[in-house]
Design a protein around this motif. Sequence first.
Motif, PDB file in Angstrom:
ATOM      1  N   MET A  86      -4.947   0.221   0.241  1.00  0.00           N
ATOM      2  CA  MET A  86      -5.184   1.647   0.068  1.00  0.00           C
ATOM      3  C   MET A  86      -5.994   2.193   1.243  1.00  0.00           C
ATOM      4  SD  MET A  86      -7.354   3.545  -2.941  1.00  0.00           S
ATOM      5  CE  MET A  86      -8.874   2.754  -2.406  1.00  0.00           C
ATOM      6  N   GLN A 121     -10.816  11.165  -1.370  1.00  0.00           N
ATOM      7  CA  GLN A 121     -10.808   9.750  -1.758  1.00  0.00           C
ATOM      8  C   GLN A 121     -12.062   9.411  -2.557  1.00  0.00           C
ATOM      9  OE1 GLN A 121      -8.571   7.442  -1.737  1.00  0.00           O
ATOM     10  NE2 GLN A 121      -9.883   5.770  -2.398  1.00  0.00           N
ATOM     11  N   TRP A 161     -11.754  10.728  -6.022  1.00  0.00           N
ATOM     12  CA  TRP A 161     -10.819   9.897  -6.779  1.00  0.00           C
ATOM     13  C   TRP A 161     -11.527   8.642  -7.272  1.00  0.00           C
ATOM     14  CZ3 TRP A 161      -8.689   4.970  -5.940  1.00  0.00           C
ATOM     15  CH2 TRP A 161      -7.592   4.650  -6.728  1.00  0.00           C
ATOM     16  N   TYR A 210      -4.804   1.251  -7.409  1.00  0.00           N
ATOM     17  CA  TYR A 210      -4.946   1.065  -5.964  1.00  0.00           C
ATOM     18  C   TYR A 210      -3.586   1.025  -5.282  1.00  0.00           C
ATOM     19  CZ  TYR A 210      -9.930   0.016  -6.478  1.00  0.00           C
ATOM     20  OH  TYR A 210     -11.276   0.078  -6.740  1.00  0.00           O
ATOM     21  N   ARG A 236      -2.139   4.529  -5.131  1.00  0.00           N
ATOM     22  CA  ARG A 236      -2.872   5.353  -4.164  1.00  0.00           C
ATOM     23  C   ARG A 236      -2.474   4.969  -2.743  1.00  0.00           C
ATOM     24  NH1 ARG A 236      -5.670  10.171  -4.927  1.00  0.00           N
ATOM     25  NH2 ARG A 236      -7.196  10.378  -3.291  1.00  0.00           N
ATOM     26  N   TYR A 249       0.743   6.583  -2.129  1.00  0.00           N
ATOM     27  CA  TYR A 249       0.524   8.021  -1.966  1.00  0.00           C
ATOM     28  C   TYR A 249       0.148   8.343  -0.520  1.00  0.00           C
ATOM     29  CZ  TYR A 249      -2.276  12.327  -2.209  1.00  0.00           C
ATOM     30  OH  TYR A 249      -2.812  13.553  -1.972  1.00  0.00           O
ATOM     31  N   TYR A 250      -0.789   7.593   0.043  1.00  0.00           N
ATOM     32  CA  TYR A 250      -1.187   7.822   1.433  1.00  0.00           C
ATOM     33  C   TYR A 250      -0.041   7.533   2.392  1.00  0.00           C
ATOM     34  CZ  TYR A 250      -6.075   8.435   0.114  1.00  0.00           C
ATOM     35  OH  TYR A 250      -7.240   8.891  -0.425  1.00  0.00           O
TER      36      TYR A 250
END
Length: 162
Positions: free
Chosen positions: A66, A88, A91, A128, A131, A134-135
Amino acid sequence: MKKVIIIWIFLFVYSLNCFSQVINSDYFPEDNEIDKQYEVDMQKWATNYEWQEINGKYQELWKKQMYLELERLISIIPKSESIIRANQKKWEVSIESDYSLVRNNVNMNFVGREIYIGEFCGNWIRLYRERAKYYLCLYYTILDQTSEDLCYTDRYGTKLAK
């Protein structure tokens, strides 16, 4: 006629792939090295301690992944670094707050430690992992919109944490 219109609408909507689905299958496939090794290791544990160790290991690997993806995203939009890092942090605080709420209000002896720990660790891994994807999705979306032909493809560019 109505059926034809409905079919065309369905086909149109179905053909619009969510970019994250493309990323998930092309850039971050389900059979990536972290997931493959996790499946292998999950077949080997014999004690609850070993099981917890495996979950902890993969939780850390996905957390590293992540952060790798976060840094990759920041590398192409450095002007947004403070916003990305602040989001971040929010989150992480939100996730920790949710888990603290459960830890502080669940009677482990009543629900069973193994069930709780398994769900707890498994969810951390999934959070994780998602995420990180997602990035990665944001990274490739930005590259696509800034490329000359609007079609940036780097299928082998995803580096996995070790």
